[in-house]
Write a protein that holds these residues in place. Structure first.
Motif, PDB file in Angstrom:
ATOM      1  N   THR A 143       0.806  -1.222   0.000  1.00 62.16           N
ATOM      2  CA  THR A 143       0.000   0.000   0.000  1.00 62.16           C
ATOM      3  C   THR A 143       0.837   1.269   0.000  1.00 62.16           C
ATOM      4  O   THR A 143       0.382   2.307  -0.456  1.00 62.16           O
ATOM      5  CB  THR A 143      -0.940   0.062   1.221  1.00 62.16           C
ATOM      6  OG1 THR A 143      -0.154   0.009   2.415  1.00 62.16           O
ATOM      7  CG2 THR A 143      -1.947  -1.065   1.205  1.00 62.16           C
ATOM      8  N   GLN A 144       2.071   1.201   0.531  1.00 60.28           N
ATOM      9  CA  GLN A 144       2.885   2.413   0.643  1.00 60.28           C
ATOM     10  C   GLN A 144       4.363   2.063   0.620  1.00 60.28           C
ATOM     11  O   GLN A 144       4.769   1.023   1.140  1.00 60.28           O
ATOM     12  CB  GLN A 144       2.574   3.154   1.943  1.00 60.28           C
ATOM     13  CG  GLN A 144       3.326   4.454   2.101  1.00 60.28           C
ATOM     14  CD  GLN A 144       3.031   5.139   3.436  1.00 60.28           C
ATOM     15  OE1 GLN A 144       2.864   4.496   4.451  1.00 60.28           O
ATOM     16  NE2 GLN A 144       2.984   6.457   3.410  1.00 60.28           N
ATOM     17  N   VAL A 145       5.147   2.957   0.003  1.00 60.61           N
ATOM     18  CA  VAL A 145       6.602   2.853   0.031  1.00 60.61           C
ATOM     19  C   VAL A 145       7.143   4.204   0.460  1.00 60.61           C
ATOM     20  O   VAL A 145       6.767   5.243  -0.099  1.00 60.61           O
ATOM     21  CB  VAL A 145       7.194   2.494  -1.351  1.00 60.61           C
ATOM     22  CG1 VAL A 145       8.710   2.406  -1.272  1.00 60.61           C
ATOM     23  CG2 VAL A 145       6.612   1.204  -1.877  1.00 60.61           C
ATOM     24  N   ARG A 146       8.014   4.174   1.469  1.00 57.52           N
ATOM     25  CA  ARG A 146       8.698   5.394   1.895  1.00 57.52           C
ATOM     26  C   ARG A 146      10.192   5.129   1.906  1.00 57.52           C
ATOM     27  O   ARG A 146      10.631   3.988   2.038  1.00 57.52           O
ATOM     28  CB  ARG A 146       8.284   5.816   3.309  1.00 57.52           C
ATOM     29  CG  ARG A 146       6.875   6.264   3.457  1.00 57.52           C
ATOM     30  CD  ARG A 146       6.554   6.937   4.776  1.00 57.52           C
ATOM     31  NE  ARG A 146       7.222   6.376   5.945  1.00 57.52           N
ATOM     32  CZ  ARG A 146       7.355   7.014   7.105  1.00 57.52           C
ATOM     33  NH1 ARG A 146       6.879   8.244   7.257  1.00 57.52           N
ATOM     34  NH2 ARG A 146       7.961   6.443   8.130  1.00 57.52           N
ATOM     35  N   ALA A 147      10.946   6.191   1.788  1.00 61.24           N
ATOM     36  CA  ALA A 147      12.396   6.120   1.934  1.00 61.24           C
ATOM     37  C   ALA A 147      12.834   7.321   2.743  1.00 61.24           C
ATOM     38  O   ALA A 147      12.191   8.373   2.712  1.00 61.24           O
ATOM     39  CB  ALA A 147      13.085   6.122   0.580  1.00 61.24           C
ATOM     40  N   LEU A 177      17.049   4.460   4.195  1.00 63.24           N
ATOM     41  CA  LEU A 177      16.371   3.171   4.277  1.00 63.24           C
ATOM     42  C   LEU A 177      15.135   3.168   3.406  1.00 63.24           C
ATOM     43  O   LEU A 177      14.682   4.216   2.958  1.00 63.24           O
ATOM     44  CB  LEU A 177      16.035   2.841   5.730  1.00 63.24           C
ATOM     45  CG  LEU A 177      15.095   3.783   6.494  1.00 63.24           C
ATOM     46  CD1 LEU A 177      13.640   3.454   6.223  1.00 63.24           C
ATOM     47  CD2 LEU A 177      15.361   3.676   7.972  1.00 63.24           C
ATOM     48  N   VAL A 178      14.603   1.969   3.163  1.00 61.49           N
ATOM     49  CA  VAL A 178      13.371   1.799   2.392  1.00 61.49           C
ATOM     50  C   VAL A 178      12.364   1.105   3.298  1.00 61.49           C
ATOM     51  O   VAL A 178      12.705   0.150   3.998  1.00 61.49           O
ATOM     52  CB  VAL A 178      13.615   0.955   1.123  1.00 61.49           C
ATOM     53  CG1 VAL A 178      12.309   0.658   0.416  1.00 61.49           C
ATOM     54  CG2 VAL A 178      14.578   1.656   0.195  1.00 61.49           C
ATOM     55  N   GLU A 179      11.126   1.596   3.255  1.00 61.64           N
ATOM     56  CA  GLU A 179      10.066   1.078   4.117  1.00 61.64           C
ATOM     57  C   GLU A 179       8.876   0.660   3.266  1.00 61.64           C
ATOM     58  O   GLU A 179       8.405   1.444   2.441  1.00 61.64           O
ATOM     59  CB  GLU A 179       9.672   2.193   5.083  1.00 61.64           C
ATOM     60  CG  GLU A 179       8.549   1.881   6.010  1.00 61.64           C
ATOM     61  CD  GLU A 179       8.198   3.100   6.821  1.00 61.64           C
ATOM     62  OE1 GLU A 179       8.968   3.450   7.748  1.00 61.64           O
ATOM     63  OE2 GLU A 179       7.161   3.733   6.530  1.00 61.64           O
ATOM     64  N   ASP A 228       7.395   9.832   0.685  1.00 61.51           N
ATOM     65  CA  ASP A 228       6.505   8.853   0.073  1.00 61.51           C
ATOM     66  C   ASP A 228       6.935   8.694  -1.382  1.00 61.51           C
ATOM     67  O   ASP A 228       7.058   9.680  -2.114  1.00 61.51           O
ATOM     68  CB  ASP A 228       5.060   9.353   0.153  1.00 61.51           C
ATOM     69  CG  ASP A 228       4.057   8.346  -0.353  1.00 61.51           C
ATOM     70  OD1 ASP A 228       4.440   7.383  -1.051  1.00 61.51           O
ATOM     71  OD2 ASP A 228       2.863   8.519  -0.050  1.00 61.51           O
ATOM     72  N   LEU A 229       7.173   7.458  -1.806  1.00 57.37           N
ATOM     73  CA  LEU A 229       7.664   7.202  -3.161  1.00 57.37           C
ATOM     74  C   LEU A 229       6.596   6.643  -4.089  1.00 57.37           C
ATOM     75  O   LEU A 229       6.908   6.192  -5.196  1.00 57.37           O
ATOM     76  CB  LEU A 229       8.849   6.232  -3.108  1.00 57.37           C
ATOM     77  CG  LEU A 229      10.046   6.679  -2.282  1.00 57.37           C
ATOM     78  CD1 LEU A 229      11.131   5.620  -2.321  1.00 57.37           C
ATOM     79  CD2 LEU A 229      10.575   8.012  -2.763  1.00 57.37           C
ATOM     80  N   ALA A 230       5.330   6.675  -3.679  1.00 55.94           N
ATOM     81  CA  ALA A 230       4.255   6.054  -4.454  1.00 55.94           C
ATOM     82  C   ALA A 230       4.137   6.577  -5.879  1.00 55.94           C
ATOM     83  O   ALA A 230       3.703   5.845  -6.769  1.00 55.94           O
ATOM     84  CB  ALA A 230       2.922   6.228  -3.730  1.00 55.94           C
ATOM     85  N   GLY A 282       8.745   2.999 -11.075  1.00 55.55           N
ATOM     86  CA  GLY A 282       9.081   1.724 -10.450  1.00 55.55           C
ATOM     87  C   GLY A 282       8.173   1.463  -9.265  1.00 55.55           C
ATOM     88  O   GLY A 282       7.422   0.487  -9.257  1.00 55.55           O
ATOM     89  N   TYR A 283       8.219   2.323  -8.296  1.00 49.71           N
ATOM     90  CA  TYR A 283       7.378   2.147  -7.107  1.00 49.71           C
ATOM     91  C   TYR A 283       5.904   2.249  -7.480  1.00 49.71           C
ATOM     92  O   TYR A 283       5.076   1.505  -6.974  1.00 49.71           O
ATOM     93  CB  TYR A 283       7.714   3.187  -6.037  1.00 49.71           C
ATOM     94  CG  TYR A 283       9.128   3.076  -5.535  1.00 49.71           C
ATOM     95  CD1 TYR A 283       9.494   2.060  -4.660  1.00 49.71           C
ATOM     96  CD2 TYR A 283      10.104   3.971  -5.944  1.00 49.71           C
ATOM     97  CE1 TYR A 283      10.792   1.955  -4.193  1.00 49.71           C
ATOM     98  CE2 TYR A 283      11.413   3.870  -5.490  1.00 49.71           C
ATOM     99  CZ  TYR A 283      11.749   2.860  -4.615  1.00 49.71           C
ATOM    100  OH  TYR A 283      13.033   2.751  -4.169  1.00 49.71           O
ATOM    101  N   ARG A 284       5.575   3.163  -8.363  1.00 48.45           N
ATOM    102  CA  ARG A 284       4.187   3.368  -8.799  1.00 48.45           C
ATOM    103  C   ARG A 284       3.595   2.065  -9.349  1.00 48.45           C
ATOM    104  O   ARG A 284       2.431   1.770  -9.132  1.00 48.45           O
ATOM    105  CB  ARG A 284       4.174   4.447  -9.882  1.00 48.45           C
ATOM    106  CG  ARG A 284       2.841   4.790 -10.440  1.00 48.45           C
ATOM    107  CD  ARG A 284       2.928   5.913 -11.468  1.00 48.45           C
ATOM    108  NE  ARG A 284       4.144   6.682 -11.307  1.00 48.45           N
ATOM    109  CZ  ARG A 284       4.852   7.209 -12.314  1.00 48.45           C
ATOM    110  NH1 ARG A 284       4.449   7.079 -13.547  1.00 48.45           N
ATOM    111  NH2 ARG A 284       5.950   7.888 -12.083  1.00 48.45           N
TER     112      ARG A 284
END
Length: 146
Positions: free
Chosen positions: A12-16, A31-33, A86-88, A92-94
């Motif tokens: 649902t979510q990617v953060r760095a 870091l990547v979350e 937020d990398l959404a 790539g992440y999208r």
């Protein structure tokens, strides 16, 4: 093995976290979350040895949240701080947001035997998180290329 507990979960979510200092953001380290529909949250970062991958449960917590003490304000002005992004909407992440983890493969260093990375297959798009030379690198590959 770091990451195997993510199998079958939908992202649902990617953060760095990236380092910010005097209006500049250094996007080469941090870091990547990953957060999933069931509430699972995993952080991936470089281990204390600078060679291995470390996985942790739960979201990253900013130690410099407002209101800051005078001492912390001074520190942030002088040295900067890590900030979560937020990398959404990033390429790539999208493409992996909303997808399910269909496979997880660890990456091990042949000499040391340490886990240095993980490949998470999101229904055909592989997210590769790997440690090299004290840095965390993230890349995307199509299924079957690694």
């Amino acid at each position: 093995m770091i990451g195997v507990d993510l199998l079958g979960k939908s992202l649902t979510q990617v953060r760095a976290t990236f380092y910010e200092f005097q209006g500049t953001t250094e996007k080469q380290e941090g870091l990547v979350e990953l957060t999933f529909t069931d509430g699972t949250c995993r952080r991936f970062e470089v281990g204390a040895d600078g060679e291995s991958l470390r996985g942790r449960a739960g979201p990253w917590v900013d130690p410099f949240t407002a209101p800051l003490s005078e001492e912390n304000e001074h520190y942030v002005r002088q040295h900067g701080k890590y900030t979560a992004f937020d990398l959404a909407d990033e390429p790539g992440y999208r493409q992996i947001i909303g997808r399910r983890v269909s496979e997880v493969r660890p990456i091990f260093d042949e000499e040391s035997g340490k886990q240095i990375g993980v490949v998470a297959n999101f229904d055909g798009i592989c997210l590769c998180i790997e440690v090299a030379a004290d840095e965390l690198y993230v890349s995307f590959e199509k299924e079957g290329t690694r």
